[in-house]
Each structure stands twice: as structure tokens, then as C-alpha cells.
Design a protein around this motif. Structure first.
Motif, PDB file in Angstrom:
ATOM      1  N   THR A  48    -108.158  24.110  25.757  1.00 28.46           N
ATOM      2  CA  THR A  48    -107.299  23.938  26.928  1.00 28.46           C
ATOM      3  C   THR A  48    -106.674  22.554  27.011  1.00 28.46           C
ATOM      4  OG1 THR A  48    -109.212  23.312  28.280  1.00 28.46           O
ATOM      5  CG2 THR A  48    -108.565  25.646  28.275  1.00 28.46           C
ATOM      6  N   ARG A  49    -107.158  21.606  26.228  1.00 26.49           N
ATOM      7  CA  ARG A  49    -106.607  20.246  26.238  1.00 26.49           C
ATOM      8  C   ARG A  49    -106.070  19.954  24.834  1.00 26.49           C
ATOM      9  NH1 ARG A  49    -107.197  17.202  30.326  1.00 26.49           N
ATOM     10  NH2 ARG A  49    -107.587  15.241  29.273  1.00 26.49           N
ATOM     11  N   ASN A  50    -104.854  20.421  24.580  1.00 29.02           N
ATOM     12  CA  ASN A  50    -104.271  20.339  23.244  1.00 29.02           C
ATOM     13  C   ASN A  50    -103.106  19.353  23.200  1.00 29.02           C
ATOM     14  OD1 ASN A  50    -102.020  21.719  24.331  1.00 29.02           O
ATOM     15  ND2 ASN A  50    -102.987  23.684  23.933  1.00 29.02           N
ATOM     16  N   GLY A  51    -102.458  19.305  22.052  1.00 27.71           N
ATOM     17  CA  GLY A  51    -101.351  18.380  21.862  1.00 27.71           C
ATOM     18  C   GLY A  51    -100.178  18.619  22.792  1.00 27.71           C
ATOM     19  N   LEU A  52     -99.914  19.861  23.154  1.00 26.67           N
ATOM     20  CA  LEU A  52     -98.818  20.140  24.082  1.00 26.67           C
ATOM     21  C   LEU A  52     -99.118  19.543  25.452  1.00 26.67           C
ATOM     22  CD1 LEU A  52     -96.072  21.439  24.563  1.00 26.67           C
ATOM     23  CD2 LEU A  52     -97.265  23.571  25.126  1.00 26.67           C
ATOM     24  N   MET A  53    -100.353  19.636  25.873  1.00 24.46           N
ATOM     25  CA  MET A  53    -100.744  19.020  27.142  1.00 24.46           C
ATOM     26  C   MET A  53    -100.539  17.501  27.077  1.00 24.46           C
ATOM     27  SD  MET A  53    -104.354  19.377  29.065  1.00 24.46           S
ATOM     28  CE  MET A  53    -104.563  18.821  30.729  1.00 24.46           C
ATOM     29  N   LEU A  54    -100.824  16.911  25.923  1.00 27.34           N
ATOM     30  CA  LEU A  54    -100.622  15.470  25.760  1.00 27.34           C
ATOM     31  C   LEU A  54     -99.149  15.098  25.903  1.00 27.34           C
ATOM     32  CD1 LEU A  54    -101.584  12.596  25.031  1.00 27.34           C
ATOM     33  CD2 LEU A  54    -101.096  13.203  22.662  1.00 27.34           C
ATOM     34  N   VAL A  55     -98.249  15.815  25.239  1.00 30.69           N
ATOM     35  CA  VAL A  55     -96.837  15.431  25.321  1.00 30.69           C
ATOM     36  C   VAL A  55     -96.302  15.603  26.742  1.00 30.69           C
ATOM     37  CG1 VAL A  55     -96.361  15.717  22.858  1.00 30.69           C
ATOM     38  CG2 VAL A  55     -95.929  17.610  24.406  1.00 30.69           C
ATOM     39  N   HIS A  56     -96.816  16.577  27.487  1.00 31.83           N
ATOM     40  CA  HIS A  56     -96.444  16.710  28.899  1.00 31.83           C
ATOM     41  C   HIS A  56     -96.875  15.462  29.673  1.00 31.83           C
ATOM     42  CE1 HIS A  56     -95.070  20.961  29.430  1.00 31.83           C
ATOM     43  NE2 HIS A  56     -95.634  21.065  28.240  1.00 31.83           N
ATOM     44  N   ALA A  57     -98.106  15.007  29.437  1.00 30.73           N
ATOM     45  CA  ALA A  57     -98.614  13.808  30.111  1.00 30.73           C
ATOM     46  C   ALA A  57     -97.830  12.567  29.689  1.00 30.73           C
ATOM     47  CB  ALA A  57    -100.098  13.626  29.819  1.00 30.73           C
ATOM     48  N   MET A  58     -97.457  12.497  28.421  1.00 32.35           N
ATOM     49  CA  MET A  58     -96.684  11.345  27.943  1.00 32.35           C
ATOM     50  C   MET A  58     -95.367  11.218  28.704  1.00 32.35           C
ATOM     51  SD  MET A  58     -97.364  11.786  23.834  1.00 32.35           S
ATOM     52  CE  MET A  58     -95.849  10.953  23.389  1.00 32.35           C
ATOM     53  N   VAL A  59     -94.657  12.323  28.850  1.00 32.13           N
ATOM     54  CA  VAL A  59     -93.370  12.296  29.546  1.00 32.13           C
ATOM     55  C   VAL A  59     -93.587  12.003  31.029  1.00 32.13           C
ATOM     56  CG1 VAL A  59     -91.355  13.677  30.207  1.00 32.13           C
ATOM     57  CG2 VAL A  59     -92.238  13.787  27.858  1.00 32.13           C
ATOM     58  N   GLU A  60     -94.567  12.651  31.624  1.00 34.71           N
ATOM     59  CA  GLU A  60     -94.837  12.444  33.051  1.00 34.71           C
ATOM     60  C   GLU A  60     -95.176  10.995  33.377  1.00 34.71           C
ATOM     61  OE1 GLU A  60     -98.113  13.763  36.420  1.00 34.71           O
ATOM     62  OE2 GLU A  60     -97.850  15.037  34.665  1.00 34.71           O
ATOM     63  N   HIS A  61     -95.967  10.356  32.504  1.00 32.54           N
ATOM     64  CA  HIS A  61     -96.421   8.985  32.758  1.00 32.54           C
ATOM     65  C   HIS A  61     -95.620   7.931  31.992  1.00 32.54           C
ATOM     66  CE1 HIS A  61     -99.814  10.431  35.084  1.00 32.54           C
ATOM     67  NE2 HIS A  61     -99.988  11.348  34.142  1.00 32.54           N
ATOM     68  N   GLN A  62     -94.563   8.387  31.290  1.00 33.17           N
ATOM     69  CA  GLN A  62     -93.689   7.490  30.535  1.00 33.17           C
ATOM     70  C   GLN A  62     -94.476   6.643  29.528  1.00 33.17           C
ATOM     71  OE1 GLN A  62     -89.901   7.230  31.051  1.00 33.17           O
ATOM     72  NE2 GLN A  62     -90.775   9.260  31.302  1.00 33.17           N
ATOM     73  N   LEU A  63     -95.284   7.312  28.727  1.00 35.92           N
ATOM     74  CA  LEU A  63     -96.082   6.686  27.672  1.00 35.92           C
ATOM     75  C   LEU A  63     -95.515   7.140  26.332  1.00 35.92           C
ATOM     76  CD1 LEU A  63     -99.611   7.449  29.141  1.00 35.92           C
ATOM     77  CD2 LEU A  63     -98.464   5.223  29.109  1.00 35.92           C
ATOM     78  N   PHE A  64     -94.915   6.211  25.586  1.00 33.30           N
ATOM     79  CA  PHE A  64     -94.252   6.595  24.351  1.00 33.30           C
ATOM     80  C   PHE A  64     -94.597   5.664  23.208  1.00 33.30           C
ATOM     81  CE2 PHE A  64     -91.269   7.884  27.810  1.00 33.30           C
ATOM     82  CZ  PHE A  64     -91.523   9.240  27.719  1.00 33.30           C
ATOM     83  N   ALA A  65     -94.158   6.029  22.039  1.00 35.29           N
ATOM     84  CA  ALA A  65     -94.298   5.233  20.831  1.00 35.29           C
ATOM     85  C   ALA A  65     -92.908   5.007  20.255  1.00 35.29           C
ATOM     86  CB  ALA A  65     -95.167   5.984  19.821  1.00 35.29           C
ATOM     87  N   GLU A  66     -92.824   4.098  19.306  1.00 35.94           N
ATOM     88  CA  GLU A  66     -91.537   3.857  18.654  1.00 35.94           C
ATOM     89  C   GLU A  66     -91.130   5.072  17.810  1.00 35.94           C
ATOM     90  OE1 GLU A  66     -91.924   0.203  16.458  1.00 35.94           O
ATOM     91  OE2 GLU A  66     -92.737  -0.824  18.225  1.00 35.94           O
ATOM     92  N   ARG A  67     -92.120   5.711  17.178  1.00 35.41           N
ATOM     93  CA  ARG A  67     -91.902   6.918  16.364  1.00 35.41           C
ATOM     94  C   ARG A  67     -92.992   7.918  16.692  1.00 35.41           C
ATOM     95  NH1 ARG A  67     -92.781   6.852  10.790  1.00 35.41           N
ATOM     96  NH2 ARG A  67     -94.219   5.149  11.072  1.00 35.41           N
ATOM     97  N   ILE A  68     -92.644   9.203  16.707  1.00 34.41           N
ATOM     98  CA  ILE A  68     -93.616  10.261  16.958  1.00 34.41           C
ATOM     99  C   ILE A  68     -93.457  11.328  15.884  1.00 34.41           C
ATOM    100  CG2 ILE A  68     -94.405  12.046  18.557  1.00 34.41           C
ATOM    101  CD1 ILE A  68     -93.178  10.312  20.834  1.00 34.41           C
ATOM    102  N   THR A  69     -94.572  11.655  15.234  1.00 35.10           N
ATOM    103  CA  THR A  69     -94.596  12.735  14.252  1.00 35.10           C
ATOM    104  C   THR A  69     -95.536  13.811  14.768  1.00 35.10           C
ATOM    105  OG1 THR A  69     -94.230  11.219  12.405  1.00 35.10           O
ATOM    106  CG2 THR A  69     -95.172  13.374  11.863  1.00 35.10           C
ATOM    107  N   ILE A  70     -95.068  15.045  14.741  1.00 32.87           N
ATOM    108  CA  ILE A  70     -95.926  16.192  15.044  1.00 32.87           C
ATOM    109  C   ILE A  70     -96.410  16.699  13.689  1.00 32.87           C
ATOM    110  CG2 ILE A  70     -96.131  18.435  16.174  1.00 32.87           C
ATOM    111  CD1 ILE A  70     -95.185  16.125  18.061  1.00 32.87           C
ATOM    112  N   HIS A  71     -97.712  16.515  13.399  1.00 32.41           N
ATOM    113  CA  HIS A  71     -98.226  16.901  12.080  1.00 32.41           C
ATOM    114  C   HIS A  71     -99.042  18.197  12.107  1.00 32.41           C
ATOM    115  CE1 HIS A  71    -101.811  14.373  13.364  1.00 32.41           C
ATOM    116  NE2 HIS A  71    -102.410  15.470  12.934  1.00 32.41           N
ATOM    117  N   SER A  72     -99.020  18.912  13.212  1.00 26.91           N
ATOM    118  CA  SER A  72     -99.830  20.121  13.378  1.00 26.91           C
ATOM    119  C   SER A  72     -99.454  21.209  12.380  1.00 26.91           C
ATOM    120  CB  SER A  72     -99.658  20.665  14.800  1.00 26.91           C
ATOM    121  OG  SER A  72    -100.451  21.812  14.983  1.00 26.91           O
ATOM    122  N   ALA A  73    -100.481  21.860  11.831  1.00 30.75           N
ATOM    123  CA  ALA A  73    -100.260  23.015  10.967  1.00 30.75           C
ATOM    124  C   ALA A  73    -100.019  24.280  11.788  1.00 30.75           C
ATOM    125  CB  ALA A  73    -101.454  23.216  10.031  1.00 30.75           C
TER     126      ALA A  73
END
Length: 108
Positions: A48-73
Motif C-alpha cells: 500500500t506504500r509504493n512508488g506511486l504514493m511517493l511521487v504523489h507526496a513529492m508533488v504535494e510537498h514540493q520535494l524534488f530532485a535535479e533528475r528523476i529516473t523510474i527504474h521499476s520493472a
């Protein structure tokens, strides 16, 4: 201090990266450090706490990186993460300067 973060609970962490095994560890690093490269997996130990939940939180809280790679299989989960971040850029919820790539890694 700028660090690189690798979110994954299965793969080995590449040299030069800090390993985050769950989204709470990843968010902690994002709140406390400047992130150069953020490499993200979708499927984590918690279903229930996966990478999609993380990217939602990143946008909501304005937490970013210079580069983002999605490496999920996980092709569906990875694409959903990628699309969500690209839509955030298109809707001016995230800087357009952040490079976002979808580059699945094998599990081994």
C-alpha cells in the motif's frame, strides 16, 4: 550537501547512492538533503506504500530532485509514476527543468 538516492527494497544500491528501502526513508532524505539524482522503484515491501504514493507526496510537498529516473520493472506502475510526474510538470506543479526518464531495470 547534494546526494543521490536509490529507492528499492530488492536491488543492490549502486555506488554513489544512498539506499532508501521504503518511501518514509526516501521522504526523510528528501526533506533533509538536496537530491541530485533520484532513482525510484514502484513495488516495495509494503503493497500500500509504493512508488506511486511517493511521487504523489513529492508533488504535494514540493520535494524534488535535479533528475528523476523510474527504474521499476513493473511496467504499469512505472508508467503511472512517470505519467504523474510529467503531468505535474505540464500543470506547473513541478519545475520543467527536472529531467524525468523511465528506464526499467531487471530484478537481477
Amino acid at each position: 550537501m547534494t546526494v543521490n538516492v536509490f529507492l528499492d527494497d530488492y536491488r543492490h544500491c549502486p555506488q554513489g547512492y544512498i539506499l532508501a528501502k521504503d518511501i518514509d526513508e526516501c521522504l526523510h532524505l528528501m526533506y533533509n538533503y538536496s537530491i541530485g539524482h533520484l532513482s525510484l522503484d514502484h513495488d516495495l515491501e509494503s503493497k500500500t506504500r509504493n512508488g506511486l504514493m511517493l511521487v504523489h507526496a513529492m508533488v504535494e510537498h514540493q520535494l524534488f530532485a535535479e533528475r528523476i529516473t523510474i527504474h521499476s520493472a513493473n511496467s504499469v506502475g512505472g508508467k503511472n509514476m512517470f505519467r504523474y510526474l510529467k503531468a505535474a510538470q505540464e500543470n506547473d506543479q513541478m519545475p520543467h527543468s527536472i529531467k524525468i526518464v523511465l528506464r526499467p531495470l531487471p530484478l537481477r
